[in-house]
Design a protein around this motif. Structure first.
Motif, mmCIF file in Angstrom:
data_model
loop_
_atom_site.group_PDB
_atom_site.id
_atom_site.type_symbol
_atom_site.label_atom_id
_atom_site.label_comp_id
_atom_site.label_asym_id
_atom_site.label_seq_id
_atom_site.Cartn_x
_atom_site.Cartn_y
_atom_site.Cartn_z
ATOM 1 N N ASP A 1 0.828 -1.207 0.000
ATOM 2 C CA ASP A 1 0.000 0.000 0.000
ATOM 3 C C ASP A 1 0.868 1.266 0.000
ATOM 4 O O ASP A 1 2.062 1.227 0.295
ATOM 5 N N ASP A 2 0.257 2.378 -0.332
ATOM 6 C CA ASP A 2 0.853 3.715 -0.198
ATOM 7 C C ASP A 2 2.199 3.829 -0.913
ATOM 8 O O ASP A 2 3.182 4.315 -0.349
ATOM 9 N N CYS A 3 2.229 3.398 -2.157
ATOM 10 C CA CYS A 3 3.477 3.481 -2.932
ATOM 11 C C CYS A 3 3.558 4.744 -3.786
ATOM 12 O O CYS A 3 4.654 5.222 -4.073
ATOM 13 N N GLY A 4 2.429 5.272 -4.193
ATOM 14 C CA GLY A 4 2.420 6.452 -5.053
ATOM 15 C C GLY A 4 2.515 7.738 -4.270
ATOM 16 O O GLY A 4 1.653 8.620 -4.366
ATOM 17 N N LEU A 5 3.580 7.876 -3.487
ATOM 18 C CA LEU A 5 3.770 9.044 -2.631
ATOM 19 C C LEU A 5 5.174 9.611 -2.821
ATOM 20 O O LEU A 5 6.068 8.921 -3.321
ATOM 21 N N PRO A 6 5.406 10.866 -2.429
ATOM 22 C CA PRO A 6 6.744 11.452 -2.560
ATOM 23 C C PRO A 6 7.811 10.577 -1.911
ATOM 24 O O PRO A 6 7.588 10.015 -0.829
ATOM 25 N N GLY A 7 8.936 10.433 -2.570
ATOM 26 C CA GLY A 7 10.019 9.626 -2.023
ATOM 27 C C GLY A 7 9.907 8.152 -2.355
ATOM 28 O O GLY A 7 10.746 7.355 -1.947
ATOM 29 N N GLY A 8 8.855 7.780 -3.081
ATOM 30 C CA GLY A 8 8.714 6.385 -3.492
ATOM 31 C C GLY A 8 7.729 5.575 -2.686
ATOM 32 O O GLY A 8 7.440 4.418 -3.021
ATOM 33 N N GLY A 9 7.202 6.146 -1.599
ATOM 34 C CA GLY A 9 6.195 5.441 -0.816
ATOM 35 C C GLY A 9 6.751 4.248 -0.051
ATOM 36 O O GLY A 9 7.955 3.982 -0.029
ATOM 37 N N LYS A 10 5.849 3.509 0.580
ATOM 38 C CA LYS A 10 6.245 2.393 1.436
ATOM 39 C C LYS A 10 6.981 1.285 0.680
ATOM 40 O O LYS A 10 7.786 0.560 1.247
ATOM 41 N N GLY A 11 6.685 1.149 -0.598
ATOM 42 C CA GLY A 11 7.203 0.004 -1.335
ATOM 43 C C GLY A 11 8.529 0.198 -2.032
ATOM 44 O O GLY A 11 9.069 -0.761 -2.589
ATOM 45 N N LYS A 12 9.087 1.400 -2.028
ATOM 46 C CA LYS A 12 10.269 1.688 -2.848
ATOM 47 C C LYS A 12 11.393 0.663 -2.650
ATOM 48 O O LYS A 12 11.881 0.044 -3.609
ATOM 49 N N THR A 13 11.826 0.467 -1.424
ATOM 50 C CA THR A 13 12.984 -0.387 -1.149
ATOM 51 C C THR A 13 12.657 -1.863 -1.312
ATOM 52 O O THR A 13 13.443 -2.630 -1.884
ATOM 53 N N VAL A 14 11.480 -2.272 -0.839
ATOM 54 C CA VAL A 14 11.134 -3.691 -0.924
ATOM 55 C C VAL A 14 10.867 -4.114 -2.365
ATOM 56 O O VAL A 14 11.217 -5.232 -2.774
ATOM 57 N N VAL A 15 10.286 -3.241 -3.172
ATOM 58 C CA VAL A 15 10.047 -3.583 -4.579
ATOM 59 C C VAL A 15 11.375 -3.732 -5.317
ATOM 60 O O VAL A 15 11.556 -4.657 -6.124
ATOM 61 N N GLU A 16 12.305 -2.837 -5.054
ATOM 62 C CA GLU A 16 13.632 -2.945 -5.672
ATOM 63 C C GLU A 16 14.261 -4.295 -5.337
ATOM 64 O O GLU A 16 14.871 -4.951 -6.200
ATOM 65 N N TYR A 17 14.108 -4.709 -4.105
ATOM 66 C CA TYR A 17 14.645 -6.005 -3.665
ATOM 67 C C TYR A 17 13.929 -7.163 -4.364
ATOM 68 O O TYR A 17 14.559 -8.102 -4.863
ATOM 69 N N MET A 18 12.604 -7.092 -4.413
ATOM 70 C CA MET A 18 11.815 -8.178 -4.994
ATOM 71 C C MET A 18 12.085 -8.366 -6.479
ATOM 72 O O MET A 18 12.113 -9.494 -6.981
ATOM 73 N N LEU A 19 12.299 -7.273 -7.180
ATOM 74 C CA LEU A 19 12.548 -7.360 -8.621
ATOM 75 C C LEU A 19 13.860 -8.090 -8.923
ATOM 76 O O LEU A 19 14.038 -8.635 -10.015
ATOM 77 N N LYS A 20 14.748 -8.096 -7.957
ATOM 78 C CA LYS A 20 16.007 -8.839 -8.106
ATOM 79 C C LYS A 20 15.861 -10.307 -7.693
ATOM 80 O O LYS A 20 16.785 -11.092 -7.859
ATOM 81 N N LYS A 21 14.686 -10.629 -7.135
ATOM 82 C CA LYS A 21 14.454 -11.970 -6.581
ATOM 83 C C LYS A 21 13.354 -12.719 -7.335
ATOM 84 O O LYS A 21 12.603 -13.504 -6.768
ATOM 85 N N GLN B 1 -0.996 1.603 -5.216
ATOM 86 C CA GLN B 1 -0.505 0.369 -4.625
ATOM 87 C C GLN B 1 0.299 -0.379 -5.690
ATOM 88 O O GLN B 1 0.092 -0.183 -6.892
ATOM 89 N N ILE B 2 1.207 -1.256 -5.243
ATOM 90 C CA ILE B 2 1.950 -2.095 -6.191
ATOM 91 C C ILE B 2 1.624 -3.561 -5.918
ATOM 92 O O ILE B 2 1.731 -4.032 -4.781
ATOM 93 N N LEU B 3 1.230 -4.248 -6.971
ATOM 94 C CA LEU B 3 0.848 -5.652 -6.901
ATOM 95 C C LEU B 3 1.912 -6.489 -7.614
ATOM 96 O O LEU B 3 2.253 -6.208 -8.766
ATOM 97 N N LEU B 4 2.438 -7.512 -6.908
ATOM 98 C CA LEU B 4 3.517 -8.325 -7.471
ATOM 99 C C LEU B 4 3.215 -9.813 -7.352
ATOM 100 O O LEU B 4 2.563 -10.257 -6.397
ATOM 101 N N VAL B 5 3.711 -10.560 -8.329
ATOM 102 C CA VAL B 5 3.656 -12.029 -8.303
ATOM 103 C C VAL B 5 4.996 -12.550 -8.809
ATOM 104 O O VAL B 5 5.804 -11.804 -9.377
ATOM 105 N N LYS B 6 5.220 -13.836 -8.644
ATOM 106 C CA LYS B 6 6.452 -14.447 -9.155
ATOM 107 C C LYS B 6 6.411 -14.515 -10.678
ATOM 108 O O LYS B 6 5.359 -14.687 -11.280
ATOM 109 N N LYS B 7 7.572 -14.390 -11.312
ATOM 110 C CA LYS B 7 7.671 -14.506 -12.768
ATOM 111 C C LYS B 7 7.351 -15.924 -13.219
ATOM 112 O O LYS B 7 7.599 -16.868 -12.500
#
Length: 219
Positions: free
Chosen positions: A183-203, A213-219
């Motif tokens: 939740d709350d990703c579309g906010l100044p500074g990248g929101g709650k998901g900025k760091t965790v999404v960066e991590y998940m995209l590498k995983k 909001q950002i919704l993610l699933v496994k590739k």
């Protein structure tokens, strides 16, 4: 120019005012009563509910409970009760954890009111401690803890780091069909998901929807 536009809007017939208000009303009807407006979360909530059906989800974890129950769906989304209702209808279980006692009390009052006690368990705990000891496989993870700030950079960074810590603690309980919503990703500074999404995209995760909001699933 702004004054002229405002004047034109105010002079519009009542029927047009109603139409404009209707367009802004983003409901999840018929799943939730039409009166509830989910605004910027409607797209991601609707897609998530579809995925819950398709993937036969049985275990849901939410960090950061809906402290106001269903009173503020337009503001906070009331995810505890959106996904809790789905869980009740589909023989699933939901655990919601929050460190704030008032938030837990507020959520529990709505749980009682909606007769969701057999489906939702709300925990008064630090989410990191809770996730560290959670033993079951997780089908759907909803991250929405550690209140974010639009202006305080220090709080922004701490919130982002906290959500990454949460994900890492429960990561080994997720599987190939697990769903993650932040939740709350579309906010100044990248929101709650900025760091965790960066991590998940590498995983080996991918973003399905990035719309506040950002919704993610496994590739």
């Amino acid at each position: 120019m702004v004054f002229k536009i405002l004047t034109i809007v105010l002079l519009l017939p009542p029927a047009i005012h109603f139409t404009l208000k209707f367009i802004k009303h983003k409901s999840l009807y018929p799943f939730m009563p039409f009166k509830y407006n989910f605004r910027r979360r409607r797209i991601t909530f609707a897609k998530t509910l579809k995925l819950l059906d398709e993937r036969h989800v049985k275990m849901i974890i939410e960090t950061g409970t809906s402290r106001e129950g269903l009173k503020n769906t337009k503001g906070d989304g009331a995810a505890t009760f959106v996904f809790g209702k789905w869980a009740q209808q589909n023989n699933a279980k939901m655990h919601s954890v929050d460190i704030n006692e008032d938030s837990v009390k507020g959520a529990q009052n709505e749980i009682n009111k909606q007769n969701l006690n057999d489906t939702i368990t709300v925990h008064l705990s630090d989410s990191l401690e809770f996730l560290k000891t959670f033993e079951n496989t997780v089908d759907f993870l909803y991250l929405d803890s550690y209140d974010y700030s639009k202006t305080d950079v220090d709080i922004q960074i701490k919130s982002q780091e906290h959500h990454l810590k949460e994900f890492k603690l429960i990561e080994n309980k997720l599987h190939d069909n697990s769903i993650v919503l932040i939740d709350d990703c579309g906010l100044p500074g990248g929101g709650k998901g900025k760091t965790v999404v960066e991590y998940m995209l590498k995983k080996d995760w991918k973003v399905l929807i990035d719309a506040y909001q950002i919704l993610l699933v496994k590739k």
